[in-house]
Design a protein around this motif. Structure first.
Motif, short mmCIF file in Angstrom:
data_model
loop_
_atom_site.label_atom_id
_atom_site.label_comp_id
_atom_site.label_asym_id
_atom_site.label_seq_id
_atom_site.Cartn_x
_atom_site.Cartn_y
_atom_site.Cartn_z
N LEU A 199 -48.78 21.14 78.27
CA LEU A 199 -48.67 20.52 79.62
C LEU A 199 -47.27 20.20 80.02
O LEU A 199 -46.52 20.58 80.89
CB LEU A 199 -49.52 19.37 79.89
CG LEU A 199 -51.08 19.54 79.60
CD1 LEU A 199 -51.57 18.28 79.78
CD2 LEU A 199 -51.36 20.47 80.96
N ALA A 200 -46.66 19.77 78.91
CA ALA A 200 -45.16 19.35 79.31
C ALA A 200 -44.33 20.58 79.09
O ALA A 200 -43.07 20.37 80.14
CB ALA A 200 -44.59 18.45 78.10
N GLU A 201 -44.61 21.66 78.48
CA GLU A 201 -43.72 22.71 78.46
C GLU A 201 -43.89 23.58 80.09
O GLU A 201 -42.91 24.21 80.44
CB GLU A 201 -43.86 23.79 77.58
CG GLU A 201 -43.88 23.17 76.14
CD GLU A 201 -44.20 24.20 75.22
OE1 GLU A 201 -44.60 25.48 75.57
OE2 GLU A 201 -44.25 23.94 73.93
N GLY A 202 -44.99 23.34 80.88
CA GLY A 202 -45.41 24.08 81.89
C GLY A 202 -45.36 23.08 83.00
O GLY A 202 -45.65 23.58 84.09
N ARG A 203 -44.96 21.72 83.03
CA ARG A 203 -45.28 20.80 84.22
C ARG A 203 -43.92 20.81 84.84
O ARG A 203 -42.75 20.43 84.38
CB ARG A 203 -45.34 19.35 83.40
CG ARG A 203 -45.55 18.34 84.49
CD ARG A 203 -45.71 16.87 83.94
NE ARG A 203 -46.80 16.85 83.22
CZ ARG A 203 -46.77 16.29 81.80
NH1 ARG A 203 -45.29 15.71 81.33
NH2 ARG A 203 -47.74 16.21 81.24
N ILE A 204 -43.95 20.98 86.14
CA ILE A 204 -42.81 20.98 86.95
C ILE A 204 -43.05 20.01 88.15
O ILE A 204 -44.19 19.92 88.71
CB ILE A 204 -42.67 22.36 87.89
CG1 ILE A 204 -42.57 23.53 86.70
CG2 ILE A 204 -41.66 22.45 89.03
CD1 ILE A 204 -42.56 24.74 87.23
N LEU A 205 -42.00 19.23 88.35
CA LEU A 205 -41.85 18.12 89.29
C LEU A 205 -41.18 18.77 90.69
O LEU A 205 -40.17 19.37 90.70
CB LEU A 205 -40.95 17.02 89.08
CG LEU A 205 -40.77 15.99 90.08
CD1 LEU A 205 -42.12 15.22 90.46
CD2 LEU A 205 -39.80 15.12 89.52
N TRP A 206 -42.16 18.70 91.68
CA TRP A 206 -41.91 19.42 93.13
C TRP A 206 -41.57 18.13 94.05
O TRP A 206 -42.47 17.49 94.37
CB TRP A 206 -42.91 20.43 93.50
CG TRP A 206 -42.28 21.32 94.65
CD1 TRP A 206 -41.72 20.82 95.78
CD2 TRP A 206 -42.21 22.39 94.71
NE1 TRP A 206 -41.16 22.19 96.60
CE2 TRP A 206 -41.74 23.24 95.78
CE3 TRP A 206 -42.92 23.64 93.52
CZ2 TRP A 206 -41.64 24.50 96.29
CZ3 TRP A 206 -42.75 24.80 94.30
CH2 TRP A 206 -42.37 25.40 95.48
N VAL A 207 -40.37 18.25 94.59
CA VAL A 207 -40.14 16.93 95.17
C VAL A 207 -40.05 17.43 96.75
O VAL A 207 -39.07 18.54 97.25
CB VAL A 207 -38.98 16.37 94.84
CG1 VAL A 207 -38.73 14.90 95.74
CG2 VAL A 207 -38.84 15.99 93.46
N ASP A 208 -40.64 17.22 97.70
CA ASP A 208 -40.52 17.70 98.99
C ASP A 208 -41.37 16.72 99.88
O ASP A 208 -42.63 16.26 99.54
CB ASP A 208 -41.45 19.11 99.31
CG ASP A 208 -40.78 19.91 100.53
OD1 ASP A 208 -41.01 19.04 101.58
OD2 ASP A 208 -40.54 20.98 100.54
N ASP A 209 -40.81 16.22 100.97
CA ASP A 209 -41.67 15.46 101.96
C ASP A 209 -42.80 16.07 102.74
O ASP A 209 -43.50 15.60 103.40
CB ASP A 209 -40.64 14.46 102.97
CG ASP A 209 -39.94 15.55 103.91
OD1 ASP A 209 -40.22 15.40 105.04
OD2 ASP A 209 -39.17 16.34 103.33
N ASN A 210 -42.42 17.31 102.54
CA ASN A 210 -43.89 18.16 103.39
C ASN A 210 -44.33 19.50 102.30
O ASN A 210 -44.12 20.44 102.42
CB ASN A 210 -43.13 19.06 104.36
CG ASN A 210 -44.19 19.77 105.23
OD1 ASN A 210 -45.33 19.52 105.25
ND2 ASN A 210 -43.72 20.99 106.08
#
Length: 254
Positions: A135-146
């Protein structure tokens, strides 16, 4: 005689399973017939044999050129599902490429899409994606208000084995980063109250010593921040969905 014929039949059946095999079978038949005619044509004059000899010499060169063109331009169309070690990978490649097509059609002014290019990106991404369960190797944080504006982009990544945590603001992103590990961060640039919110987040991360790869996915107008993003320690910025997909998956593969 029956043995060679049966052997050829089995080989032909195996080769007919995908476009590459059919091409190989056709080449074998044509070249074999030409060679037989040349070998057993005792009644032909030297002038009559000359075209066959030229054919036998030139044909392999033409085949090589055609093969290089097919692989470089249409590699995504040359394989059948059974050519993949795991047929789920075939489904993932198709899903990822189709999602990129949908994302690109929604973002681009021109409707023309190079599906072959997107298929090659998907094949590479699926082949070098994170191991199942990592999970950690493929976990991406996507920051977007929309987040509704990048649904297809996330689907392309998800089909390649990546998973997402969404954050609507810089504060929410920092909270997530304090609670779990991420392989990469994707952020927009401007959000309500801060036209440079993505850069603000990047600067805060680097100040805290967090070196997670950071990519900005923005509008064409946001590309003016390219130099500042790299100066702050970012890894990439683009308004193009398949470029984002390529940048992120290549960085995580390394």
């Amino acid at each position: 005689m029956a043995g060679p014929v049966e052997g050829f039949g089995r080989a032909a059946k195996g080769l007919s399973g995908n476009p590459l095999g059919i091409i190989a079978l056709f080449i074998t038949l044509v070249y074999g017939l030409a060679a037989l005619v040349t070998t057993f044509s005792g009644d032909l004059t030297a002038a009559e044999r000359l075209p066959l000899i030229y054919f036998l010499v030139i044909f392999p060169i033409l085949v090589l050129a055609a093969f290089v063109w097919l692989v470089s331009k249409h590699s995504g169309k040359l394989f059948a599902p059974r050519d993949f070690r795991d047929e789920d990978n075939y489904v993932n490649v198709v899903t990822s490429a189709a999602s990129l097509v949908a994302a690109r059609q929604g973002a681009a002014d021109e409707p023309e899409v190079d599906f072959g290019h997107l298929a090659r990106l998907a094949i590479r991404a699926v082949g070098r994606g994170p191991a199942p369960g990592a999970l950690a190797e493929g976990r991406i944080l996507w920051v977007d208000d929309n987040p509704a504006s990048n649904v297809y982009e996330r689907r392309a990544f998800t089909a390649a084995g990546y998973n997402f945590v969404l954050a609507l603001s810089t504060d929410a992103a920092l909270d997530h980063i304090g609670q779990m590990e991420f392989a990469a961060i994707i952020s927009d640039i401007g959000r309500p109250g801060d036209d440079e919110a993505g850069l603000t987040l990047l600067k805060e991360l680097r100040t805290l010593g967090i070196t997670v790869p950071f990519f900005a996915y923005t509008t064409v107008h946001g590309l003016k921040f390219r130099d500042r993003l790299f100066a702050e320690g970012g890894q990439g910025i683009t308004s193009d969905p398949d470029s984002l997909f390529e940048y992120v998956t290549a960085a995580l593969a390394k």
